[in-house]
Design a protein around this motif. Structure first.
Motif: not given
Length: 336
Positions: A37-38, A113-117, A123-126
């Motif tokens: 979930g995270g 979302h299971p894929t869009k996460r 994801a915090g990269q951007v």
């Protein structure tokens, strides 16, 4: 070696309880990317994340800028190719701006979302502010560069594209039917912009065939998503729950029929000038065009018509039919 005690209702973290409530009491299995979930932990550079957010795989759609010049037989000169390359870059910059702003707006929802996460912004990269800043800069610079380097109609079309797509990100993607029209219009604008850049008149058959062909692929994709997500929690698009598969099937079948009709009318219309080519390539190209539509409809009917470029490139028979159609269409335009 002691066993860890199982989590109880009182000890369960708040996030896990919220996820359990969203998934009907079934907690998702933890993935390699992080806790269930995270957002998954993303490693990589900021520039790499921005590039991924710009969706390089989607850039192939912008090759539609050559559609109108190809239909008019105007591709075979360096000035034309240079102008089209510039238009391609500008349209790609506008599309990238929309993707960046869209992902920044939807970052919180994408994390659940299971894929869009796994998207770089979610994801915090951007960081979200960076995505907004880069997207906003591209949205301003691309039309300005178009006004300076190309024709006013191209700059106006790019501005209209940005306004329409940003409105789609904010609200129009939640409006029934309008969402299909907006995405279809985006494809049609790509096909029109090359003609506007070179001052090529756009025929009614070109607009009808391109517009309804785009609607066919867009609605087939939506239909496939609806079929694949039927009975499953967490649809990829919230609006899919408002559509019925029967309605989406009706739309892609109607669009396919009109696209075929428009193309056939073009192919059978000589315009008062008989062909002087070896064979009637215009009429023969109808066979390849209809076969391509019928072959694509197989994937639509199965519910596996995802991204159009993946369908076309992933099916050898469809790719060969496409090559045959391009060859015959080119010979018809060149009148060989």
């Amino acid at each position: 070696m002691t066993e860890a005690a199982p989590l109880t209702g009182s000890a369960r973290p708040a996030e896990a309880a919220l996820l359990e409530q969203r998934t009907g009491g079934r907690l998702p299995t933890p993935t390699r990317g992080g806790a269930a979930g995270g957002p998954p932990r993303r490693t990589g550079t900021l520039l790499g994340g921005l590039l991924r957010t710009a969706r390089p795989k989607q850039w192939v759609k912008n090759s539609l800028v050559v559609a109108a010049p190809a239909a008019a037989g105007r591709l075979f000169s360096w000035p034309v190719l240079t102008e089209l390359a510039l238009v391609f870059v500008l349209f790609t910059a506008c599309a990238a701006a929309v993707y960046l702003i869209n992902d920044a707006r939807d970052a919180d929802a994408d994390r659940a979302h299971p894929t869009k996460r796994r998207r770089p912004v979610a994801a915090g990269q951007v960081p979200v502010p960076v995505a907004y800043a880069v997207g906003g800069a591209l949205a301003v610079l691309a039309p300005a560069a178009a006004a300076w380097l190309t024709t006013p109609p191209v700059a106006a079309l790019l501005t209209a594209y940005l306004g329409m797509q940003l409105a789609y990100c904010v609200s129009l993607k939640h409006v029934l039917v309008v969402d299909l029209v907006v995405v279809t219009t985006g494809f049609l604008m790509r096909a029109m912009v090359g003609g506007l850049a070179l001052g090529i008149p756009l025929s009614r058959w070109f607009l009808i065939t391109t517009g309804f062909g785009a609607l066919f692929m867009v609605s087939a994709k939506r239909y496939s998503e609806a079929v694949q997500m039927a009975g499953a929690a967490g649809a990829t698009r919230a609006l899919l729950t408002e559509y019925t598969t029967g309605y989406l099937r009706f739309v892609w079948q109607l669009a396919a029929g009109v696209a075929v009709l428009g193309y056939c009318l073009w192919a059978l219309e000589e315009g008062g000038v008989p062909h002087t080519s070896v064979l009637p390539w215009r009429q023969l190209s109808m066979v390849a065009f209809i076969l391509a539509v019928l072959r694509y409809a197989v994937f639509a009917d199965r519910g596996t018509a995802g991204e159009p470029e993946e369908v076309v490139l992933g099916d050898r028979a469809l790719a060969l039919i496409g090559v045959a159609w391009v060859a015959m269409y080119g010979l018809a335009v060149a009148n060989w």
